[in-house]
Every structure is written in structure tokens, then in C-alpha cells.
Design a protein around this motif. Sequence first.
Motif, PDB file in Angstrom:
ATOM      1  N   VAL A 272       0.855  -1.188   0.000  1.00  0.00           N
ATOM      2  CA  VAL A 272       0.000   0.000   0.000  1.00  0.00           C
ATOM      3  C   VAL A 272       0.892   1.240   0.000  1.00  0.00           C
ATOM      4  O   VAL A 272       1.802   1.352   0.834  1.00  0.00           O
ATOM      5  CB  VAL A 272      -0.915   0.008   1.237  1.00  0.00           C
ATOM      6  CG1 VAL A 272      -1.763   1.276   1.268  1.00  0.00           C
ATOM      7  CG2 VAL A 272      -1.792  -1.231   1.256  1.00  0.00           C
ATOM      8  N   PRO A 273       0.692   2.151  -0.955  1.00  0.00           N
ATOM      9  CA  PRO A 273       1.553   3.336  -1.014  1.00  0.00           C
ATOM     10  C   PRO A 273       1.400   4.207   0.228  1.00  0.00           C
ATOM     11  O   PRO A 273       0.303   4.368   0.769  1.00  0.00           O
ATOM     12  CB  PRO A 273       1.080   4.063  -2.279  1.00  0.00           C
ATOM     13  CG  PRO A 273      -0.308   3.581  -2.492  1.00  0.00           C
ATOM     14  CD  PRO A 273      -0.337   2.169  -2.007  1.00  0.00           C
ATOM     15  N   GLY A 274       2.524   4.785   0.633  1.00  0.00           N
ATOM     16  CA  GLY A 274       2.518   5.676   1.776  1.00  0.00           C
ATOM     17  C   GLY A 274       2.143   7.083   1.377  1.00  0.00           C
ATOM     18  O   GLY A 274       1.815   7.365   0.219  1.00  0.00           O
ATOM     19  N   PRO A 275       2.187   8.019   2.334  1.00  0.00           N
ATOM     20  CA  PRO A 275       1.798   9.406   2.037  1.00  0.00           C
ATOM     21  C   PRO A 275       2.628  10.037   0.925  1.00  0.00           C
ATOM     22  O   PRO A 275       2.086  10.738   0.064  1.00  0.00           O
ATOM     23  CB  PRO A 275       2.026  10.113   3.381  1.00  0.00           C
ATOM     24  CG  PRO A 275       1.928   9.027   4.403  1.00  0.00           C
ATOM     25  CD  PRO A 275       2.479   7.807   3.755  1.00  0.00           C
ATOM     26  N   ARG A 276       3.961   9.788   0.919  1.00  0.00           N
ATOM     27  CA  ARG A 276       4.811  10.375  -0.112  1.00  0.00           C
ATOM     28  C   ARG A 276       4.490   9.790  -1.482  1.00  0.00           C
ATOM     29  O   ARG A 276       4.450  10.514  -2.482  1.00  0.00           O
ATOM     30  CB  ARG A 276       6.278  10.161   0.238  1.00  0.00           C
ATOM     31  CG  ARG A 276       6.726  10.893   1.498  1.00  0.00           C
ATOM     32  CD  ARG A 276       8.186  10.621   1.796  1.00  0.00           C
ATOM     33  NE  ARG A 276       9.046  11.086   0.708  1.00  0.00           N
ATOM     34  CZ  ARG A 276      10.371  10.904   0.700  1.00  0.00           C
ATOM     35  NH1 ARG A 276      10.975  10.284   1.707  1.00  0.00           N
ATOM     36  NH2 ARG A 276      11.077  11.353  -0.313  1.00  0.00           N
ATOM     37  N   ALA A 277       4.262   8.489  -1.520  1.00  0.00           N
ATOM     38  CA  ALA A 277       3.932   7.846  -2.794  1.00  0.00           C
ATOM     39  C   ALA A 277       2.590   8.321  -3.323  1.00  0.00           C
ATOM     40  O   ALA A 277       2.411   8.545  -4.530  1.00  0.00           O
ATOM     41  CB  ALA A 277       3.934   6.328  -2.641  1.00  0.00           C
TER      42      ALA A 277
ATOM     43  N   ALA B 250       1.178  11.243  -2.709  1.00  0.00           N
ATOM     44  CA  ALA B 250       1.355  12.615  -3.200  1.00  0.00           C
ATOM     45  C   ALA B 250       2.062  12.622  -4.555  1.00  0.00           C
ATOM     46  O   ALA B 250       1.686  13.378  -5.458  1.00  0.00           O
ATOM     47  CB  ALA B 250       2.149  13.421  -2.169  1.00  0.00           C
ATOM     48  N   ARG B 251       3.077  11.767  -4.708  1.00  0.00           N
ATOM     49  CA  ARG B 251       3.793  11.705  -5.983  1.00  0.00           C
ATOM     50  C   ARG B 251       2.884  11.222  -7.102  1.00  0.00           C
ATOM     51  O   ARG B 251       2.913  11.774  -8.213  1.00  0.00           O
ATOM     52  CB  ARG B 251       4.995  10.774  -5.846  1.00  0.00           C
ATOM     53  CG  ARG B 251       5.856  10.696  -7.103  1.00  0.00           C
ATOM     54  CD  ARG B 251       7.123   9.884  -6.881  1.00  0.00           C
ATOM     55  NE  ARG B 251       6.824   8.510  -6.508  1.00  0.00           N
ATOM     56  CZ  ARG B 251       7.029   7.996  -5.306  1.00  0.00           C
ATOM     57  NH1 ARG B 251       7.527   8.764  -4.338  1.00  0.00           N
ATOM     58  NH2 ARG B 251       6.733   6.732  -5.040  1.00  0.00           N
ATOM     59  N   ASN B 252       2.052  10.218  -6.836  1.00  0.00           N
ATOM     60  CA  ASN B 252       1.130   9.711  -7.857  1.00  0.00           C
ATOM     61  C   ASN B 252       0.109  10.767  -8.254  1.00  0.00           C
ATOM     62  O   ASN B 252      -0.263  10.878  -9.427  1.00  0.00           O
ATOM     63  CB  ASN B 252       0.422   8.458  -7.343  1.00  0.00           C
ATOM     64  CG  ASN B 252       1.359   7.283  -7.175  1.00  0.00           C
ATOM     65  OD1 ASN B 252       2.438   7.257  -7.783  1.00  0.00           O
ATOM     66  ND2 ASN B 252       0.986   6.325  -6.350  1.00  0.00           N
ATOM     67  N   ARG B 253      -0.353  11.547  -7.279  1.00  0.00           N
ATOM     68  CA  ARG B 253      -1.312  12.597  -7.600  1.00  0.00           C
ATOM     69  C   ARG B 253      -0.667  13.677  -8.465  1.00  0.00           C
ATOM     70  O   ARG B 253      -1.296  14.186  -9.414  1.00  0.00           O
ATOM     71  CB  ARG B 253      -1.856  13.202  -6.311  1.00  0.00           C
ATOM     72  CG  ARG B 253      -2.818  12.279  -5.560  1.00  0.00           C
ATOM     73  CD  ARG B 253      -3.262  12.899  -4.252  1.00  0.00           C
ATOM     74  NE  ARG B 253      -4.223  12.031  -3.566  1.00  0.00           N
ATOM     75  CZ  ARG B 253      -4.701  12.270  -2.338  1.00  0.00           C
ATOM     76  NH1 ARG B 253      -4.303  13.362  -1.679  1.00  0.00           N
ATOM     77  NH2 ARG B 253      -5.563  11.438  -1.793  1.00  0.00           N
ATOM     78  N   ILE B 254       0.570  14.029  -8.157  1.00  0.00           N
ATOM     79  CA  ILE B 254       1.269  15.042  -8.954  1.00  0.00           C
ATOM     80  C   ILE B 254       1.459  14.546 -10.391  1.00  0.00           C
ATOM     81  O   ILE B 254       1.223  15.285 -11.361  1.00  0.00           O
ATOM     82  CB  ILE B 254       2.618  15.394  -8.311  1.00  0.00           C
ATOM     83  CG1 ILE B 254       2.391  16.110  -6.969  1.00  0.00           C
ATOM     84  CG2 ILE B 254       3.446  16.269  -9.243  1.00  0.00           C
ATOM     85  CD1 ILE B 254       3.669  16.353  -6.192  1.00  0.00           C
ATOM     86  N   ILE B 255       1.865  13.278 -10.542  1.00  0.00           N
ATOM     87  CA  ILE B 255       2.044  12.703 -11.883  1.00  0.00           C
ATOM     88  C   ILE B 255       0.715  12.684 -12.640  1.00  0.00           C
ATOM     89  O   ILE B 255       0.653  12.986 -13.841  1.00  0.00           O
ATOM     90  CB  ILE B 255       2.645  11.288 -11.777  1.00  0.00           C
ATOM     91  CG1 ILE B 255       4.070  11.355 -11.219  1.00  0.00           C
ATOM     92  CG2 ILE B 255       2.648  10.607 -13.146  1.00  0.00           C
ATOM     93  CD1 ILE B 255       4.682   9.998 -10.955  1.00  0.00           C
ATOM     94  N   GLY B 256      -0.366  12.349 -11.928  1.00  0.00           N
ATOM     95  CA  GLY B 256      -1.677  12.325 -12.574  1.00  0.00           C
ATOM     96  C   GLY B 256      -2.117  13.697 -13.041  1.00  0.00           C
ATOM     97  O   GLY B 256      -2.629  13.854 -14.150  1.00  0.00           O
TER      98      GLY B 256
END
Length: 299
Positions: free
Chosen positions: A9-14, A16-22
Motif C-alpha cells: 500500500v503506497p505511503g503518504p509520499r507515494a 502525493a507523488r502519484n497525484r502530482i504525476i496524474g
Amino acid sequence: MSGSVLYDVPGPRAIARNRIIGVITILVVVAVIAFFIWRLIATGQFSAQKWIGFTYTRIWEQIAMATVRTVAAFAAAAVGALALGFILAIGRLSDHAWVRWPVTVVTEFLRAVPVLVMMFLLYYGLPVMGVEIPSYWAVVIALVAYNGSVLAEVIRAGVESLPRGQSEAGYSIGLRKAGVMQLVLLPQAIRAMMPVIISQLVVTLKDTALGFIITYEELLLLAKQLGAATTIGRPIVQMTMVVAVIYIGMCLLLSLVARMAEKRMSRSPKVQGAARHLDVNPRTHDGGTDTELIAQQRL
């Protein structure tokens, strides 16, 4: 632990990074679409003069006839490809090597030859040997040969992906291999691989556009001809838009029909009857040698 962890399960940093990429991806896509629309407007592609040809009834009659010819080629190719796919898949699943190996060679050969090459060989090559073939049949045969071989691999993979307990349960109630294949394996494999089958049929529909190279009068050839007509302002972009919308509509309609067929197949008495006859314990799905089967035959 009850099993292996296959996904963390992705953590908070992951997250946030996925949302930025999206967000970046969406912005890039929107920017590309906006630039394309802006260039269409800047070059006057939405002006009334460019679309004046579509005010003529004759133009729409030609578009309708080209659509009918496209659908006719697709319908024949889809039926033929499905039939050929089942035949080749059953041949590849045969226990007899003298059947399995020749079918494997034919399947791999048909998959390796591009559709356009097949069309060229049928339409331009056969007349050299004294055999004339209409462009319609050149398109249909080429599409059947290629897509049938691809569907054969899809169906074979679907059957082989099923747990071994499924076929063992069928044999335990006295079914022969043909009965196990028809009543147990194929219905489940088709339902499991239905998205892939539909995807390949959509490819078949779009590949009918290759027929314009051998002068088959389908949508793309008509778009090329009308798009170059100076009498209506050479509306190549406008014809491309219209043809694209027609293709998208046909693909969506095909997907809708496929979903309806899938639901109807899931309610089929034959499939439900096979499910009542065969009750396979979930623990058999690992395909191990200590399979525990519960096979019931209704008398």
C-alpha cells in the motif's frame, strides 16, 4: 500470514507523488487537445465554407453506402475469424501430435504475416496466377486469416488458464474430452477472455480501413476521394472528423452488443447446467496433485 504480499500500500509520499504525476499527465493531454483545436480554428477548419459539402444529400448517401460496405466486410470477417479461431484453438489443444503440430505451424504463420501483405497477395498476387478475386473478398479473407489465428491463441490461453480441477471434475462424471471442452472449459474460457476477444474484434473493424489500399470502397477510401474534391473545397480534415466519429460509434456499438452477449451467455441454461453438475472445491484451484474434488451428477 495467510499469503504472500504482492502489492504494498503506497505511503503518504507515494500517494502525493502519484497525484502530482496524474495532474501533470492530465494537463499535458488537455494542452495537446487545446493546441489541436486552436490550430483547427486558426486555419478556418470550422468555417461554413469548409463544411458546405455536407449539406448535400448525395454526400451523405455516399457516406452511408461506404459505412454499409465497411460493416459488411467486418461482419463477414468477424464471423469467419471466430470460427477459424475456435477450430485452430481446438486443434492446438488436441492430444494428438499429428493434429497439434500442423495446426500450430499454420497458426503461427498466419499470425506472422501482416494483414496488408495478405491483402496484397490476394488482390495483386493471385491474378498473376490466373485467379481473380474481388477486393471485398481479399479484405475479408485477409482479416479472417490474421484475426482468426490471434483469437485461436486467446481461446487456447483461456482454456489452459483454467484450474486443472475443472477438467478432472468433468471426466469424473463420465464426460469425454469433447464434452468437457464444450460444456466445461470453453464457456468459462470465453467468459474469462471476453474483453480480449472484443478488443480483437474492434481491431478487426478498424483494419477494414486497410482495404482502401486495394481500392475496396469503404469509409477511408471515400474520405480520401471526397477530401480531395475541389468542387466542395477539399474538406480532408472535415471528412476525417466525420469518418472518425463513425468508427468510434461503431466500436462503441460493438462493445455494447458484446456486453449484452456476455450477460446472455452467463444466463445460458447450458452454462448453468454445467455449473450445477460440477461443484469444484475452491482448494483445487492450485492445480496440485492432492486435488479434492466433489463431482455430482444429477440423475
